[in-house]
Structure formats: C-alpha cells, structure tokens
Write an enzyme that holds these catalytic residues in place. Structure first.
Site, PDB file in Angstrom:
ATOM      1  N   ALA A   1       1.553 -10.455 -11.909  1.00 47.27           N
ATOM      2  CA  ALA A   1       2.386 -10.768 -10.750  1.00 47.27           C
ATOM      3  C   ALA A   1       1.527 -10.855  -9.498  1.00 47.27           C
ATOM      4  O   ALA A   1       0.459 -10.257  -9.409  1.00 47.27           O
ATOM      5  CB  ALA A   1       3.453  -9.694 -10.580  1.00 47.27           C
TER       6      ALA A   1
ATOM      7  N   ASP B   1       2.020 -16.095  -8.186  1.00 48.06           N
ATOM      8  CA  ASP B   1       3.114 -17.008  -7.840  1.00 48.06           C
ATOM      9  C   ASP B   1       4.309 -16.159  -7.418  1.00 48.06           C
ATOM     10  O   ASP B   1       5.232 -15.930  -8.193  1.00 48.06           O
ATOM     11  CB  ASP B   1       3.458 -17.899  -9.039  1.00 48.06           C
TER      12      ASP B   1
ATOM     13  N   ASN C   1      -5.819  -6.613  -0.951  1.00 48.12           N
ATOM     14  CA  ASN C   1      -4.640  -7.214  -0.325  1.00 48.12           C
ATOM     15  C   ASN C   1      -3.719  -6.119   0.197  1.00 48.12           C
ATOM     16  O   ASN C   1      -3.659  -5.023  -0.349  1.00 48.12           O
ATOM     17  CB  ASN C   1      -3.905  -8.134  -1.312  1.00 48.12           C
TER      18      ASN C   1
ATOM     19  N   GLY D   1       2.403  -6.542   1.118  1.00 53.05           N
ATOM     20  CA  GLY D   1       3.657  -5.875   1.422  1.00 53.05           C
ATOM     21  C   GLY D   1       4.885  -6.615   0.939  1.00 53.05           C
ATOM     22  O   GLY D   1       5.901  -6.689   1.642  1.00 53.05           O
ATOM     23  N   PHE D   2       4.812  -7.149  -0.297  1.00 47.81           N
ATOM     24  CA  PHE D   2       5.970  -7.817  -0.914  1.00 47.81           C
ATOM     25  C   PHE D   2       6.515  -8.957  -0.048  1.00 47.81           C
ATOM     26  O   PHE D   2       7.730  -9.079   0.153  1.00 47.81           O
ATOM     27  CB  PHE D   2       7.092  -6.816  -1.196  1.00 47.81           C
TER      28      PHE D   2
ATOM     29  N   SER E   1       2.895  -0.580  -6.128  1.00 45.13           N
ATOM     30  CA  SER E   1       2.177  -1.283  -5.067  1.00 45.13           C
ATOM     31  C   SER E   1       1.844  -0.296  -3.953  1.00 45.13           C
ATOM     32  O   SER E   1       2.716   0.465  -3.515  1.00 45.13           O
ATOM     33  CB  SER E   1       3.025  -2.414  -4.491  1.00 45.13           C
TER      34      SER E   1
ATOM     35  N   ASN F   1       1.206  -1.100  -0.939  1.00 43.32           N
ATOM     36  CA  ASN F   1       1.361  -1.790   0.339  1.00 43.32           C
ATOM     37  C   ASN F   1       2.752  -1.707   0.947  1.00 43.32           C
ATOM     38  O   ASN F   1       3.018  -2.307   1.984  1.00 43.32           O
ATOM     39  CB  ASN F   1       0.951  -3.255   0.180  1.00 43.32           C
ATOM     40  N   THR F   2       3.660  -1.001   0.288  1.00 37.34           N
ATOM     41  CA  THR F   2       4.979  -0.712   0.852  1.00 37.34           C
ATOM     42  C   THR F   2       5.079   0.796   1.003  1.00 37.34           C
ATOM     43  O   THR F   2       4.952   1.525   0.018  1.00 37.34           O
ATOM     44  CB  THR F   2       6.111  -1.246  -0.056  1.00 37.34           C
TER      45      THR F   2
ATOM     46  N   LYS G   1       5.410  -0.775 -14.228  1.00 39.78           N
ATOM     47  CA  LYS G   1       4.031  -0.945 -13.782  1.00 39.78           C
ATOM     48  C   LYS G   1       3.599   0.270 -12.971  1.00 39.78           C
ATOM     49  O   LYS G   1       4.246   0.627 -11.981  1.00 39.78           O
ATOM     50  CB  LYS G   1       3.894  -2.214 -12.936  1.00 39.78           C
TER      51      LYS G   1
ATOM     52  N   THR H   1      -2.970  -1.297 -15.101  1.00 38.30           N
ATOM     53  CA  THR H   1      -2.387  -0.690 -13.921  1.00 38.30           C
ATOM     54  C   THR H   1      -2.294  -1.708 -12.786  1.00 38.30           C
ATOM     55  O   THR H   1      -2.809  -2.811 -12.887  1.00 38.30           O
ATOM     56  CB  THR H   1      -3.259   0.479 -13.409  1.00 38.30           C
ATOM     57  N   ASN H   2      -1.720  -1.229 -11.679  1.00 39.37           N
ATOM     58  CA  ASN H   2      -1.694  -1.987 -10.434  1.00 39.37           C
ATOM     59  C   ASN H   2      -3.034  -1.816  -9.719  1.00 39.37           C
ATOM     60  O   ASN H   2      -3.988  -1.299 -10.294  1.00 39.37           O
ATOM     61  CB  ASN H   2      -0.537  -1.481  -9.554  1.00 39.37           C
ATOM     62  N   THR H   3      -3.102  -2.219  -8.464  1.00 37.41           N
ATOM     63  CA  THR H   3      -4.335  -2.096  -7.679  1.00 37.41           C
ATOM     64  C   THR H   3      -4.594  -0.640  -7.292  1.00 37.41           C
ATOM     65  O   THR H   3      -3.707   0.210  -7.363  1.00 37.41           O
ATOM     66  CB  THR H   3      -4.243  -2.954  -6.411  1.00 37.41           C
TER      67      THR H   3
ATOM     68  N   GLY I   1      -9.921  -6.481  -9.103  1.00 38.53           N
ATOM     69  CA  GLY I   1     -11.178  -7.100  -9.515  1.00 38.53           C
ATOM     70  C   GLY I   1     -12.043  -6.121 -10.293  1.00 38.53           C
ATOM     71  O   GLY I   1     -11.633  -4.994 -10.586  1.00 38.53           O
TER      72      GLY I   1
ATOM     73  N   GLY J   1      -9.136  -5.634 -13.306  1.00 39.11           N
ATOM     74  CA  GLY J   1     -10.561  -5.913 -13.363  1.00 39.11           C
ATOM     75  C   GLY J   1     -11.027  -6.833 -14.458  1.00 39.11           C
ATOM     76  O   GLY J   1     -12.226  -6.952 -14.701  1.00 39.11           O
TER      77      GLY J   1
ATOM     78  N   TYR K   1      -5.593 -11.757 -12.739  1.00 35.20           N
ATOM     79  CA  TYR K   1      -5.210 -12.493 -11.535  1.00 35.20           C
ATOM     80  C   TYR K   1      -6.415 -12.688 -10.621  1.00 35.20           C
ATOM     81  O   TYR K   1      -6.884 -13.805 -10.417  1.00 35.20           O
ATOM     82  CB  TYR K   1      -4.058 -11.762 -10.814  1.00 35.20           C
TER      83      TYR K   1
END
Length: 354
Positions: free
Chosen positions: A61, A64, A110, A113-114, A174, A176-177, A212, A240-242, A262, A291, A312
């Site tokens: 995710a 896109d 990044n 923030g959705f 995430s 970022n929220t 996730k 996992t996520n970032t 990455g 990664g 991604y």
C-alpha cells in the site's frame, strides 16, 4: 532494467520526490510504461488466504493511494496488488515536503499522513473493474486524523469498499498519524479487529482481513499482538510497516521525521517476521514486507516465514521491471534449493533470523 527505464528514472530523480511519483502514476495511467503482464510458473503459483496468485510478489500500500492505476498495476508482474490507505473522508495529509529520497541508502522517508481522496472516490474506481482482474486487488484501510472514533472509521471504509476488493488490511502501524500506533495495544486492537470482522458478516462475500504491524514493537508487544491476532482469527498479518529507527543512515535527509522504508529496514523487519512466525507456530499466514530490493531479499522473507511478500520503495530506484526480476529470481532459487512450490520453502530458514 532497459535503457528507456534507466533514462526515465534518471529524469524523475531530478524532480521533487512527491511530484516524481505523481508523474510516474500519470505515465502508467497513460499506458506509456511497458508492462510485462502476468509473470508466473508452476513453482511461483501460490494460494494465499483462499486467493489464487500467479506469483508471491505483491505491491505494498501507498504506491497507488487512490486506486487510480489499478488496471496498469495488475499487468506489472505482481501476483497481487494493495492500494490505499483510504480513509472515510478525504484529507490532505501532512504539510509538504513530506517525501524524501535517501539516495546513498537507497531508502525513503515519508510522513504523508494518509493523504487520500476518501472512500467514495476509491470505491467508484474499484467498482469499475471489480470482476475479471488477473490478480487479486486489496485495500489498505485507514482512519481520519481528526476522527473521534478511529475504530469506526475502519468499519466505514470496509463497508464502502469491501465489496469491490479481494482483501483488506487494517493499518494501525503508520507512524505518520498521531497516536495511530496506540491501536496496537491489546485491548484497542482486539476491539478494532473484532469490529471489522463483525462487519464482514454483513457482506455477501468473504473478504480476507489482514493486520499490518510496526517493526518497532518490543518482543513483549509483538507477543501481545500475535496473541490478539490469533484470538480474533484475523486471516493474515503483514510484517512490517515503516520504521522510526534511523540506525546506520548516511544520507542528508536521514533526520527527517516520518517512516523509513527501503534496504535499511530489511533486517529489522525480517527479524520481526521470523519472531512472529515462531510465536504463531507457523500457523498464521504472514506477508513479508520491508526493505525488499532484490530476489534474494524476497526469498529470505519467504525462508523467514512469509508465504508472500510485498515491495514498494525499491521501485523508486530500480523501476517497475524489478517486479519481474524478483519473481523470476525467486523461481530460480526455489528450483536451486529443490522446492516444488513457494509453500514448500516458507519458514525453512526461520531459525537463522531468530
């Protein structure tokens, strides 16, 4: 990677990263990006949570967010595609700049923030091609930043878009929220997942529900999450996520706030994946992400316990042809090691990551 792709990537890297990504999506939508189509073999074909996949390499995710190029992505060599994250109401996300290339590390930070156009816009696009897709397409569910009831937001998006996708992911990881990761606590997570699982019962079709998780959980927190996932019977976990970690980075933007993805994330996320596989005795279907930049990276995720993988960030550095390269590379490694299928290899190298 062919010459045209090399030149295109070189040109895109001279543009602001977020603008560059927008241009890449526009090119894909216009049909000017060469696509390999379906990439498969008898060894690569796999079944995951009831979904038939041509190969185990998926798109994570975030690429896109608004489901604008789903048709193109299903022809890009992926075995499955995940779009989103999508929230009930449109939201702009965090202030720009919010996407940073860490070129020396081949990584990305990044703090979007959705940012997305909301569930109604996503549903309208997903409805158009909800049947006859060559590969499964899923949706990452998110919550609005200013929501009074984030758990209810996930149910809203599921109810709106669920009928038009093959799976959904509950994204509580995430960074970022603000306070979103608090939903990974046992009680909050149990209630959230149960709400989405209960909503599924009201739908005419069975839609696999994934969870996730973050790579920054302690061993105790990971065990707690694993226990809740098994208790409520979520269908799979994405690990996992970032990450919020910045260990070992060299690039100028290394101290920017946000989630890091990455190659610097690879070892950390793969260890979490292996621990999760052990905690669940290999009984919980797992998706390995974090990664992956080569076929060997993807194969190591499978050996560590992932039935399928996602990527991604590496696409920004290596182009869309990387998808086919990774799938073919997995096939070669399966043959080399005497495995007749992806499933035969899952978890066979887990101990090396523990």
């Amino acid at each position: 990677m062919n010459l045209i792709e090399k030149l295109a990537l070189k040109a895109l890297h001279k543009v602001d990263p977020e603008r560059s990504h927008t241009l890449a999506l526009m090119a894909m939508k216009a049909g000017v990006v060469p696509m390999p189509g379906i990439v498969t073999s008898d060894r690569l074909k796999t079944t995951f949570c009831g979904m038939e996949m041509t190969n185990p390499v998926g798109l994570a995710a975030g690429y896109d967010k608004n489901a604008t190029v789903v048709d193109a992505l299903t022809q890009a060599g992926f075995g499955f595609v995940e779009v989103g994250a999508v929230t009930p109401r449109p939201q702009p996300g965090n202030p720009k700049p919010r996407l940073f290339r860490l070129t020396e590390d081949q990584a990305v930070i990044n703090r979007f923030g959705f940012n997305n156009e909301g569930m109604e816009a996503a549903a309208a696009r997903l409805t158009r091609r909800s049947r006859g897709r060559p590969v499964p397409v899923g949706l990452n569910l998110g919550a609005n930043k200013d929501s009074d009831d984030r758990a209810a937001d996930y149910v809203k998006v599921f109810n709106c878009c669920g009928p038009y996708v093959d799976f959904v992911t509950v994204n509580v990881s995430s960074p970022n929220t603000e306070k979103l990761r608090d939903l990974q606590g046992a009680d909050a997570l149990r209630g959230l997942l149960q709400g989405v699982l209960d909503a599924r019962k009201e739908h005419d079709k069975f839609t696999p529900i994934f969870l996730k998780i973050a790579p920054d959980l302690t061993d105790e927190e990971l065990a707690e999450v694993a226990g809740v996932a098994q208790e409520v019977k979520v269908d799979a976990v994405i690990a996992t996520n970032t990450t919020l970690s910045r260990e070992g980075l060299k690039s100028a933007h290394k101290d920017e706030a946000g989630g890091l993805s990455g190659p610097p994330l690879f070892e950390k996320s793969t260890r979490v994946l292996a621990r999760l596989s052990k905690l669940t005795d290999g009984q919980m279907p797992l998706i390995g992400v974090g990664g992956i930049a080569s076929a060997e990276d993807a194969y190591q995720k499978i050996l560590a316990g992932a039935s399928v993988v996602q990527l991604y960030s590496s696409l920004a550095y290596k182009g869309i042809s990387l998808v086919e390269d990774i799938a073919r590379g997995i096939d070669e490694r399966l043959e080399r090691d005497g495995f007749n299928s992806v499933a035969d290899a899952v978890g066979t190298g887990r101990e090396a990551w523990l």
